[in-house]
Motif scaffolding. Structure first.
Motif, short mmCIF file in Angstrom:
data_model
loop_
_atom_site.label_atom_id
_atom_site.label_comp_id
_atom_site.label_asym_id
_atom_site.label_seq_id
_atom_site.Cartn_x
_atom_site.Cartn_y
_atom_site.Cartn_z
N ASP A 1 1.32 -0.75 0.34
CA ASP A 1 0.15 -0.17 -0.07
C ASP A 1 0.83 1.74 0.06
OD1 ASP A 1 -1.80 1.68 0.46
OD2 ASP A 1 -3.78 0.37 1.44
N THR A 2 0.37 2.87 -0.40
CA THR A 2 1.22 3.48 -0.79
C THR A 2 0.65 4.24 0.51
OG1 THR A 2 -0.28 4.91 -1.59
CG2 THR A 2 0.90 3.44 -3.08
N SER A 3 -0.05 4.30 1.19
CA SER A 3 0.00 4.92 2.44
C SER A 3 -0.04 4.23 3.79
CB SER A 3 -2.45 4.58 2.89
OG SER A 3 -2.87 5.13 3.56
N ALA A 4 0.80 4.96 4.09
CA ALA A 4 1.64 4.42 5.91
C ALA A 4 0.18 4.86 6.63
CB ALA A 4 2.54 5.24 6.48
N ALA A 5 -0.30 5.25 6.98
CA ALA A 5 -1.83 5.29 7.99
C ALA A 5 -2.12 4.00 7.58
CB ALA A 5 -2.14 6.46 7.60
N MET A 6 -3.10 3.41 6.66
CA MET A 6 -3.26 2.88 6.43
C MET A 6 -2.19 0.86 6.59
SD MET A 6 -6.43 3.16 4.78
CE MET A 6 -7.31 3.96 3.64
N LEU A 7 -1.51 1.52 6.49
CA LEU A 7 -0.65 -0.08 6.24
C LEU A 7 -0.39 0.20 7.98
CD1 LEU A 7 2.02 0.08 3.88
CD2 LEU A 7 0.84 -1.66 3.99
N GLN A 8 -0.64 0.63 8.82
CA GLN A 8 -0.69 0.74 10.00
C GLN A 8 -1.53 0.38 10.95
OE1 GLN A 8 0.02 4.46 12.49
NE2 GLN A 8 0.61 3.24 14.37
N LEU A 9 -2.75 0.63 10.33
CA LEU A 9 -4.14 0.05 10.48
C LEU A 9 -4.14 -1.24 10.40
CD1 LEU A 9 -6.03 3.13 10.08
CD2 LEU A 9 -5.90 2.10 12.19
N LEU A 10 -3.70 -1.65 9.20
CA LEU A 10 -3.90 -3.14 8.80
C LEU A 10 -2.64 -4.07 9.51
CD1 LEU A 10 -3.20 -4.31 4.64
CD2 LEU A 10 -1.64 -5.30 6.16
N ARG A 11 -1.60 -3.27 9.94
CA ARG A 11 -0.85 -4.41 10.83
C ARG A 11 -1.45 -4.87 12.21
NH1 ARG A 11 3.90 -6.94 11.33
NH2 ARG A 11 4.15 -6.54 9.37
N GLN A 12 -1.94 -3.42 12.87
CA GLN A 12 -2.97 -3.21 14.22
C GLN A 12 -3.79 -4.75 14.50
OE1 GLN A 12 -3.71 0.64 14.63
NE2 GLN A 12 -1.62 1.18 15.90
N ARG A 13 -4.60 -4.53 12.65
CA ARG A 13 -5.88 -5.11 12.79
C ARG A 13 -5.24 -6.69 12.76
NH1 ARG A 13 -8.86 -2.61 10.35
NH2 ARG A 13 -10.74 -1.88 12.03
N CYS A 14 -4.55 -6.70 11.89
CA CYS A 14 -3.64 -8.44 11.85
C CYS A 14 -2.98 -8.68 13.25
CB CYS A 14 -3.08 -8.05 10.13
SG CYS A 14 -3.89 -8.14 8.15
N GLU A 15 -2.44 -8.31 14.09
CA GLU A 15 -1.80 -9.11 14.84
C GLU A 15 -3.14 -8.47 16.50
OE1 GLU A 15 1.08 -6.00 15.98
OE2 GLU A 15 2.69 -6.76 14.38
N ALA A 16 -3.89 -7.68 15.89
CA ALA A 16 -4.97 -8.24 17.28
C ALA A 16 -5.58 -9.99 16.68
CB ALA A 16 -5.95 -7.41 17.07
N ALA A 17 -6.14 -10.19 15.63
CA ALA A 17 -6.87 -11.22 14.37
C ALA A 17 -5.74 -12.45 14.84
CB ALA A 17 -7.13 -11.02 13.92
N SER A 18 -4.96 -12.17 14.86
CA SER A 18 -3.60 -13.83 14.86
C SER A 18 -2.61 -13.23 15.75
CB SER A 18 -3.32 -14.31 13.43
OG SER A 18 -2.39 -14.96 13.53
N PRO A 19 -2.52 -14.65 17.29
CA PRO A 19 -1.26 -14.29 17.15
C PRO A 19 0.26 -14.21 16.89
CG PRO A 19 -2.21 -15.92 18.08
CD PRO A 19 -3.15 -15.03 17.31
N THR A 20 0.33 -14.60 15.48
CA THR A 20 1.18 -15.39 14.70
C THR A 20 1.65 -14.19 14.04
OG1 THR A 20 0.70 -16.57 13.79
CG2 THR A 20 1.66 -17.35 16.01
N ALA A 21 0.84 -13.37 13.35
CA ALA A 21 0.17 -12.42 12.47
C ALA A 21 1.56 -11.58 12.50
CB ALA A 21 -0.48 -11.59 12.39
N SER A 22 2.29 -11.04 13.26
CA SER A 22 3.87 -10.24 13.20
C SER A 22 4.73 -11.21 12.31
CB SER A 22 4.47 -9.66 14.21
OG SER A 22 4.33 -11.36 15.18
N ALA A 23 4.77 -12.66 13.21
CA ALA A 23 5.89 -12.99 12.01
C ALA A 23 5.86 -13.31 10.34
CB ALA A 23 6.58 -14.91 12.48
N ARG A 24 4.85 -13.44 10.39
CA ARG A 24 3.64 -13.91 8.94
C ARG A 24 3.79 -12.94 8.24
NH1 ARG A 24 -0.84 -16.63 8.83
NH2 ARG A 24 -1.47 -16.23 11.07
N LEU A 25 3.28 -11.50 8.55
CA LEU A 25 2.43 -10.24 8.12
C LEU A 25 4.15 -9.50 6.90
CD1 LEU A 25 0.63 -8.88 6.85
CD2 LEU A 25 0.45 -7.65 9.06
#
Length: 223
Positions: free
Chosen positions: A74-98
Motif C-alpha cells: 500500500d502507498t499509505s503509511a496510515a493504512m498499513l499501520q491500521l492493517l498491521r494492528q488489525r492483523c496482529e489483534a486477529a492472529s497471535p502469529t501475524a507479526s511473524a507472517r505479515l
C-alpha cells in the motif's frame, strides 16, 4: 475504493474514519463482498495483498490460515499501520507472517524468489487507469504459482434498469475520491481482457447490490 493507490492519491487522511464512512454509505455490503469467497481460501500459503486499506480482509484471512505468509502493499503509511494492528489483534502469529511494504503496486517487486498462490485486490483495480491495470497484470502474473488464485472485488456497471443509476453512483464515487484524495482515475477499467490475455480463467463470480458490486475468482493454469 480505499484500497486504490495511484501516483498522486493520498489516503492517509481518511485511513481512520474510512470504515465508518463505508458503513454510512453502503452499510456492510462492501464487507460482504470482500468476504464472500473467504471460506474457500484455506490452503493458500503465500499471498500478495494489494491495497487492502485498513486490513479488515487480511486480518480474517490470516486468522483463518495459521500458516499463511502475506505481503501487503500500500502507498499509505496510515493504512498499513491500521492493517498491521488489525492483523496482529486477529492472529497471535501475524507479526511473524505479515510483511508490509509501503510502495506503489505498479513498481513493487516481490522478494526474490517469492512465488504467490493467492493475489487479493479488493476495490483496488477500479482506481487504476487501463494502462496501469495492464501493466500491473503483466508484472504480477509471472510471480504466480500454477493453479494460483486471484481474488478481486470491484464496482461494475450492470445491464438493464440499474445501468444508469450505477453509472451515476460510480461517477459520484470517483468525484468524491478525487476531491478527498486527489485520485485522478475517472472510469472503471476492464480487468477481464488483461486477465484473459495473461491466461487466467474466471472460475467463480458473485454480484451484490443489484449487480453494482462484483467479487470474482480467477486462476492460473494448473501446469
Amino acid at each position: 475504493m480505499t484500497q486504490t493507490k495511484t501516483r498522486t492519491a493520498n489516503y492517509d487522511p481518511i485511513a481512520r474514519p474510512y470504515q465508518w464512512l463505508e458503513y454510512l454509505t453502503l452499510g456492510r455490503t462492501l464487507e460482504r463482498t470482500r468476504l464472500h469467497y473467504l471460506p474457500t481460501l484455506t490452503r493458500q500459503q503465500h499471498a500478495l495483498v494489494l491495497g487492502d486499506g485498513d486490513g479488515r480482509f487480511l486480518a480474517r484471512l490470516l486468522a483463518q490460515n495459521p500458516t499463511l505468509q502475506a505481503d501487503a502493499v500500500d502507498t499509505s503509511a496510515a493504512m498499513l499501520q491500521l492493517l498491521r494492528q488489525r492483523c496482529e489483534a486477529a492472529s497471535p502469529t501475524a507479526s511473524a507472517r505479515l510483511h508490509t511494504h509501503q510502495a506503489n503496486a505498479l513498481a513493487f517487486t516481490p522478494p526474490t524468489p517469492q512465488k504467490y498462490d493467492l493475489v487479493v485486490t479488493h476495490f483496488f483495480l477500479d482506481c487504476l487507469t487501463q494502462p496501469e491495470l495492464d501493466t500491473l497484470v503483466a508484472r504480477i502474473t509471472p510471480t504466480l504459482t500454477p493453479g494460483a488464485l486471484w481474488l478481486l472485488s470491484d464496482f461494475r456497471i450492470p445491464t438493464g434498469p440499474m445501468r444508469l443509476p450505477a453509472k451515476l453512483f460510480v461517477r459520484s464515487l470517483y468525484l468524491g475520491f478525487r476531491i478527498i484524495t486527489g485520485l485522478r482515475t475517472t472510469h472503471l477499467p476492464d480487468h477481464t481482457t488483461p486477465f484473459t490475455k495473461a491466461d487466467l480463467t474466471r472460475t467463480a463470480h458473485h454480484h451484490l447490490l443489484a449487480g453494482i458490486l462484483s467479487t470474482e475468482l480467477w486462476q492460473t493454469p494448473s501446469s
